[in-house]
Design a protein around this motif. Structure first.
Motif, PDB file in Angstrom:
ATOM      1  N   LEU A   1       0.836  -1.314   0.114  1.00 37.46           N
ATOM      2  CA  LEU A   1      -0.024  -0.041  -0.196  1.00 37.46           C
ATOM      3  C   LEU A   1       0.981   1.240  -0.154  1.00 37.46           C
ATOM      4  O   LEU A   1       0.617   2.391  -0.689  1.00 37.46           O
ATOM      5  CB  LEU A   1      -0.926   0.171   1.286  1.00 37.46           C
ATOM      6  N   SER A   2       2.095   1.312   0.795  1.00 37.96           N
ATOM      7  CA  SER A   2       2.690   2.280   0.944  1.00 37.96           C
ATOM      8  C   SER A   2       3.584   2.766  -0.609  1.00 37.96           C
ATOM      9  O   SER A   2       3.930   3.772  -0.749  1.00 37.96           O
ATOM     10  CB  SER A   2       3.706   2.389   1.922  1.00 37.96           C
ATOM     11  N   SER A   3       3.952   1.652  -1.283  1.00 35.83           N
ATOM     12  CA  SER A   3       4.566   1.741  -2.532  1.00 35.83           C
ATOM     13  C   SER A   3       3.878   2.316  -3.585  1.00 35.83           C
ATOM     14  O   SER A   3       4.294   2.416  -4.761  1.00 35.83           O
ATOM     15  CB  SER A   3       5.564   0.500  -2.712  1.00 35.83           C
ATOM     16  N   LEU A   4       2.451   1.954  -3.294  1.00 38.57           N
ATOM     17  CA  LEU A   4       1.431   2.145  -4.620  1.00 38.57           C
ATOM     18  C   LEU A   4       1.652   3.563  -5.123  1.00 38.57           C
ATOM     19  O   LEU A   4       1.571   3.828  -6.274  1.00 38.57           O
ATOM     20  CB  LEU A   4       0.029   1.921  -4.227  1.00 38.57           C
ATOM     21  N   SER A   5       1.749   4.437  -4.242  1.00 34.93           N
ATOM     22  CA  SER A   5       1.898   6.017  -4.484  1.00 34.93           C
ATOM     23  C   SER A   5       2.974   6.272  -5.619  1.00 34.93           C
ATOM     24  O   SER A   5       2.962   7.177  -6.195  1.00 34.93           O
ATOM     25  CB  SER A   5       1.971   6.862  -3.241  1.00 34.93           C
ATOM     26  N   THR A   6       3.846   5.405  -5.360  1.00 32.34           N
ATOM     27  CA  THR A   6       5.219   5.871  -6.299  1.00 32.34           C
ATOM     28  C   THR A   6       5.476   4.624  -7.485  1.00 32.34           C
ATOM     29  O   THR A   6       6.390   4.961  -8.292  1.00 32.34           O
ATOM     30  CB  THR A   6       6.538   5.814  -5.514  1.00 32.34           C
ATOM     31  N   ASN A   7       4.574   3.785  -7.627  1.00 31.43           N
ATOM     32  CA  ASN A   7       4.597   2.763  -8.600  1.00 31.43           C
ATOM     33  C   ASN A   7       3.855   3.173  -9.917  1.00 31.43           C
ATOM     34  O   ASN A   7       2.689   3.582 -10.069  1.00 31.43           O
ATOM     35  CB  ASN A   7       3.940   1.599  -8.080  1.00 31.43           C
ATOM     36  N   GLY A   8       4.877   3.146 -10.789  1.00 31.55           N
ATOM     37  CA  GLY A   8       4.332   3.706 -12.095  1.00 31.55           C
ATOM     38  C   GLY A   8       3.111   3.032 -12.797  1.00 31.55           C
ATOM     39  O   GLY A   8       2.349   3.663 -13.311  1.00 31.55           O
ATOM     40  N   ILE A   9       3.386   1.563 -12.701  1.00 31.69           N
ATOM     41  CA  ILE A   9       2.216   0.888 -13.473  1.00 31.69           C
ATOM     42  C   ILE A   9       1.143   0.996 -12.638  1.00 31.69           C
ATOM     43  O   ILE A   9      -0.011   1.121 -13.234  1.00 31.69           O
ATOM     44  CB  ILE A   9       2.844  -0.753 -13.194  1.00 31.69           C
ATOM     45  N   PHE A  10       1.118   1.077 -11.225  1.00 29.90           N
ATOM     46  CA  PHE A  10      -0.210   0.949 -10.503  1.00 29.90           C
ATOM     47  C   PHE A  10      -0.695   2.350 -10.967  1.00 29.90           C
ATOM     48  O   PHE A  10      -2.016   2.810 -10.927  1.00 29.90           O
ATOM     49  CB  PHE A  10      -0.083   0.889  -8.939  1.00 29.90           C
ATOM     50  N   ASN A  11      -0.099   3.620 -10.916  1.00 35.55           N
ATOM     51  CA  ASN A  11      -0.600   5.058 -11.077  1.00 35.55           C
ATOM     52  C   ASN A  11      -1.333   5.021 -12.582  1.00 35.55           C
ATOM     53  O   ASN A  11      -2.156   5.568 -12.488  1.00 35.55           O
ATOM     54  CB  ASN A  11       0.755   6.033 -11.118  1.00 35.55           C
ATOM     55  N   PHE A  12      -0.457   4.277 -13.316  1.00 34.79           N
ATOM     56  CA  PHE A  12      -1.208   4.232 -14.781  1.00 34.79           C
ATOM     57  C   PHE A  12      -2.477   3.575 -14.997  1.00 34.79           C
ATOM     58  O   PHE A  12      -3.447   3.860 -15.670  1.00 34.79           O
ATOM     59  CB  PHE A  12      -0.276   3.796 -15.950  1.00 34.79           C
ATOM     60  N   PHE A  13      -2.598   2.472 -13.944  1.00 33.37           N
ATOM     61  CA  PHE A  13      -3.792   1.543 -13.922  1.00 33.37           C
ATOM     62  C   PHE A  13      -4.936   2.397 -13.105  1.00 33.37           C
ATOM     63  O   PHE A  13      -5.822   2.283 -13.716  1.00 33.37           O
ATOM     64  CB  PHE A  13      -3.368   0.446 -13.221  1.00 33.37           C
ATOM     65  N   PHE A  14      -4.433   3.185 -12.175  1.00 31.96           N
ATOM     66  CA  PHE A  14      -5.520   4.034 -11.552  1.00 31.96           C
ATOM     67  C   PHE A  14      -5.890   5.028 -12.523  1.00 31.96           C
ATOM     68  O   PHE A  14      -7.171   5.513 -12.404  1.00 31.96           O
ATOM     69  CB  PHE A  14      -4.895   4.832 -10.381  1.00 31.96           C
ATOM     70  N   PHE A  15      -5.105   5.547 -13.322  1.00 34.28           N
ATOM     71  CA  PHE A  15      -5.494   6.806 -14.174  1.00 34.28           C
ATOM     72  C   PHE A  15      -6.562   5.987 -14.980  1.00 34.28           C
ATOM     73  O   PHE A  15      -7.569   6.685 -15.335  1.00 34.28           O
ATOM     74  CB  PHE A  15      -4.085   7.092 -15.009  1.00 34.28           C
ATOM     75  N   LEU A  16      -6.466   4.795 -15.728  1.00 33.55           N
ATOM     76  CA  LEU A  16      -7.375   4.220 -16.654  1.00 33.55           C
ATOM     77  C   LEU A  16      -8.581   3.823 -15.825  1.00 33.55           C
ATOM     78  O   LEU A  16      -9.593   3.983 -16.429  1.00 33.55           O
ATOM     79  CB  LEU A  16      -6.802   2.828 -17.348  1.00 33.55           C
ATOM     80  N   LEU A  17      -8.382   3.413 -14.409  1.00 30.31           N
ATOM     81  CA  LEU A  17      -9.485   2.907 -13.679  1.00 30.31           C
ATOM     82  C   LEU A  17     -10.563   4.168 -13.477  1.00 30.31           C
ATOM     83  O   LEU A  17     -11.928   4.179 -13.802  1.00 30.31           O
ATOM     84  CB  LEU A  17      -9.214   2.464 -12.444  1.00 30.31           C
ATOM     85  N   LEU A  18      -9.956   5.347 -13.263  1.00 24.46           N
ATOM     86  CA  LEU A  18     -10.571   6.542 -12.937  1.00 24.46           C
ATOM     87  C   LEU A  18     -11.284   7.125 -14.298  1.00 24.46           C
ATOM     88  O   LEU A  18     -12.398   7.777 -14.246  1.00 24.46           O
ATOM     89  CB  LEU A  18      -9.901   7.725 -12.220  1.00 24.46           C
ATOM     90  N   VAL A  19     -10.930   6.911 -15.489  1.00 28.80           N
ATOM     91  CA  VAL A  19     -11.380   7.326 -16.745  1.00 28.80           C
ATOM     92  C   VAL A  19     -12.489   6.715 -16.935  1.00 28.80           C
ATOM     93  O   VAL A  19     -13.508   6.854 -17.454  1.00 28.80           O
ATOM     94  CB  VAL A  19     -10.238   7.267 -17.784  1.00 28.80           C
ATOM     95  N   VAL A  20     -12.507   5.142 -16.495  1.00 29.77           N
ATOM     96  CA  VAL A  20     -13.663   4.213 -16.780  1.00 29.77           C
ATOM     97  C   VAL A  20     -14.801   4.693 -15.981  1.00 29.77           C
ATOM     98  O   VAL A  20     -15.859   4.565 -16.166  1.00 29.77           O
ATOM     99  CB  VAL A  20     -13.041   2.676 -16.662  1.00 29.77           C
TER     100      VAL A  20
END
Length: 563
Positions: free
Chosen positions: A157-176
Motif C-alpha cells: 500500500l505504501s509503495s503504490l503511490s510511487t509505482n508507475g504501473i499502478f499509477n497508470f492503472f489508477f488513471f485508466l480506472l478513474l477514466v472508466v
C-alpha cells in the motif's frame, strides 16, 4: 418544504460533489510516503559502515543525543502526518458517502426502505431495525476496506503511490469510472448475486437485515462503485495502513445515517426534494470530476519515468476544458443519453455554473506561469512550464537573491530533474555535502518525490517568499533527494544497506537514507545538516505552509551552524 428550500437543497448538494473531489485530492496531500520495497531497519548511528556509500552514512559519527533528537523528530513528524492523513481520508470518505446517497440508484429507494421500518411494527422496534440496518451497511464497507489492506499488505500500500504501473492503472480506472458516470455504460454486479442477496433478505430477523444491507450495496453498485473505487485508490496510495478501512467507514457512515435518521423521524421524508432529472445531473457532474482527478495519476507516471510530455500547460488545458464542459452541461448546453430535458436553467444550476466557470477562468493565467497557489499541490512542477512569465518576472527577493552558482561542472543526475524556481540544487547526497564543505555553508536536504503533492505546494507557496528564497539560494547548499525516482544507478553507485539489501535505484537509495538515518519516510522532509560533521543542526521537519515558521526553521539552523 417550500420551492425555495428545495431549490437551495438542489444547489447545495451538487456543490458538495466538488468538495468530494478536492477532499480526495486533499487526502493525498496530507501525506506522501515512499517505501518502494525497501526494508526500513533502524541503524545505530554510532556504527556507520566503512564504505561511505552505504546509505550515505556520515563520515563522522553523530552523538547519541543528536541521534535521539533525529529519531524523535522523525517519528513525531511521521506520526503527525499519519494522523492528518487518516482524518483527511475519513472526511473524503464521508463526503463520498453523502454524494453516493444523492445518486439515482440510492436516493429514490429511501422512502421505500424507511417505510419497511416504520409500518406494521412499533416505533421502538422499527428504530432498532433501522439502526441494525445502518450498522450492517457500515460493516460491509469496512470489511471491504480491510480486505484491501490484507490483500495488498502494508508495504505494498505504501509503495503504490510511487509505482508507475499502478499509477497508470489508477488513471485508466478513474477514466472508466468517469465514463460510467457520464452515461457511456453502467458498472453493475452480476444479477445472480443481487437475486440471491434479495432472496435472503426476506428471511427476516437480524440475518434478513444484513442481507438487506448487502442488497443495497449490490443494487447501488453502478452508482457507488466509481466513488468507492476512487476512494480506495486514494486511500491505498496515501501510505496509511488503515486508510482503506477508515475511508470505507466514513463512506458507509454517511450512507447509513440518512436511513436511520428518517426511520427515527419519518416526517422528515416530506422535506426531501422529489426524485427527478437532477439526480442524473449529480452523477454527470461527478463524472467530470473523476476525469479531472484521473489526470493527477497520469502526471505522477510522467514525472517518475521522465517522459516529459505531460507538462504543466497540458495538465491545465485539460482541466480548463473539463470544467468548462461541466459549466456548459449545468447550463443545459450539453446533454447526455440519460439526461432529462432542461426547459430552463434554475437559479441553483446557474449559481453552480458560475462557480465552475469562475474556476476555469482562474486557471487560464496558469498557462503563462501564474502560480495558482490554491491548486499548486496538484499541478506538475512549475519548472515543467515551457512558457513561464512568473518565475522570470518575480522582483524583490528573486532579483536581489539570484541563486549563486553551486559549482562550475554539471551536478550529478541534474539532467533527470526539474530545478524549482531556478535554484541550483544537488541531487546526490555525497556530492552536495562535499561542495558544502568547500564553501563553508550548511546543507538543506529536501527529501522529495515526483508524486509528492505537499512538496509541490511548499515549492509554490513557501519557497518563493523573498526571505525564504534568499536563505535557500545564498545561505544553504540545497540537496534534493527524490525517493520515488526509478532511475537505475550505475554499478559503482549501487550500495548495500545494513540489512544486506542492494539499493540499485535512486528511490531505494534515498528512501533508505531517510529511513535509516532520520527514522522517517514521509515527504517532504527537511533536514538541516552540518557538512563538517554530517550531524543534524536542528530537529528536522515536514511541510509547514506558514512562511514565518519555515523562516524560523531555516534561521535556527544557521544560528546552530555558526556556533
Amino acid at each position: 418544504m417550500n420551492r425555495l428550500q428545495k431549490g437551495l437543497c438542489r444547489f447545495i448538494l451538487p456543490a458538495l460533489l466538488i468538495l468530494v473531489s478536492f477532499g480526495n485530492l486533499r487526502a493525498q496531500t496530507e501525506d506522501t510516503t515512499s517505501m518502494d520495497g525497501v526494508e526500513f531497519t533502524e541503524i545505530a548511528p554510532e556504527t556507520p559502515a566503512a564504505d561511505t556509500q552505504v546509505t550515505a552514512a556520515p563520515a563522522v559519527a553523530k552523538s547519541s543525543a543528536d541521534s535521539a533528537v533525529v529519531t524523535v523528530a522523525g517519528k513525531t513528524a511521521d506520526k503527525k502526518d499519519t494522523q492528518q492523513t487518516i482524518w483527511a481520508i475519513f472526511i473524503a470518505g464521508f463526503l463520498g458517502g453523502f454524494a453516493a446517497f444523492l445518486m439515482p440508484c440510492i436516493f429514490p429507494m429511501v422512502p421505500l426502505t424507511v417505510s419497511f421500518f416504520t409500518k406494521g411494527q412499533d416505533k421502538g422496534k422499527g428504530i432498532r431495525n433501522a439502526m441494525l440496518y445502518g450498522f450492517f451497511i457500515i460493516v460491509i464497507y469496512v470489511v471491504l476496506g480491510l480486505l484491501i489492506t490484507v490483500l495488498f499488505g502494508a508495504d505494498a500500500l505504501s509503495s503504490l503511490s510511487t509505482n508507475g504501473i499502478f499509477n497508470f492503472f489508477f488513471f485508466l480506472l478513474l477514466v472508466v469510472f468517469g465514463a460510467s458516470f457520464l452515461g457511456a455504460f453502467e458498472i453493475t454486479m452480476p444479477s445472480s448475486w443481487v437475486n440471491k442477496m434479495d432472496a435472503n433478505s426476506d428471511k427476516g430477523g437480524i440475518a434478513g437485515l444484513f442481507f438487506m444491507a448487502g442488497t443495497l450495496a449490490l443494487v447501488s453498485f453502478s452508482c457507488t462503485g466509481p466513488i468507492i473505487g476512487t476512494l480506495l485508490v486514494q486511500a491505498a496510495t496515501s501510505g496509511a495502513l488503515l486508510g482503506p478501512a477508515v475511508g470505507m467507514f466514513g463512506f458507509a457512515l454517511a450512507l447509513a445515517i440518512p436511513f436511520v435518521l428518517f426511520a427515527m423521524f419519518p416526517s422528515l421524508l416530506s422535506t426531501l426534494p422529489k426524485s427527478g432529472g437532477w439526480l442524473n445531473s449529480v452523477k454527470v457532474v461527478l463524472g467530470f470530476l473523476e476525469l479531472a482527478f484521473a489526470l493527477k495519476f497520469l502526471s505522477n507516471v510522467d514525472l517518475a519515468y521522465h517522459w516529459n510530455w505531460f507538462d504543466r500547460e497540458i495538465f491545465l488545458v485539460l482541466w480548463i476544458v473539463i470544467f468548462t464542459l461541466m459549466g456548459l452541461y449545468l447550463l443545459g448546453k450539453i446533454k447526455f443519453s440519460h439526461d432529462s430535458p432542461v426547459p430552463f436553467v434554475s437559479v441553483p444550476r446557474l449559481f453552480l455554473a458560475i462557480i465552475v466557470f469562475s474556476f476555469s477562468v482562474y486557471m487560464v493565467p496558469g498557462l503563462w506561469g501564474a502560480p495558482l497557489k490554491s491548486i499548486s499541490a496538484f499541478l506538475p512542477p512549475q519548472s515543467t512550464q515551457d512558457f513561464d512569465l512568473y518565475t522570470s518576472s518575480l522582483g524583490g527577493g528573486f532579483a536581489a537573491a539570484a541563486p549563486e552558482s553551486s559549482s562550475s561542472k554539471p551536478h550529478k543526475y541534474a539532467e533527470l530533474f526539474e530545478k524549482p524556481l531556478k535554484l541550483d540544487p544537488f541531487f546526490d547526497y555525497k556530492e552536495g555535502v562535499e561542495y558544502a564543505k568547500s564553501v563553508g555553508k550548511p546543507v538543506l536536504i529536501d527529501f522529495t518525490g515526483h508524486a509528492c503533492v505537499n512538496c509541490r505546494k511548499m515549492e509554490a507557496n513557501v519557497w518563493p517568499d523573498p526571505a525564504v528564497y534568499k536563505l535557500i539560494s545564498q545561505d544553504y547548499v540545497l540537496i534534493q533527494l527524490y525517493v520515488d525516482d526509478k532511475t537505475e544507478l550505475a554499478p559503482e553507485d549501487v550500495v548495500v544497506n545494513a540489512a544486506g539489501k542492494s539499493l540499485n535505484t535512486l528511490a531505494k537509495k534515498w528512501s533508505d537514507l531517510q529511513a535509516s538515518r532520520f527514522q522517517a519516510n514521509a515527504q517532504p522532509f527537511y533536514v538541516l545538516l552540518d557538512p563538517r560533521t554530517e550531524g543534524v543542526l536542528v530537529p528536522p521537519q515536514g511541510a509547514d505552509y506558514e512562511v514565518a515558521n519555515y523562516l524560523k526553521f531555516l534561521n535556527s539552523g544557521l544560528e546552530a551552524y555558526k556556533k
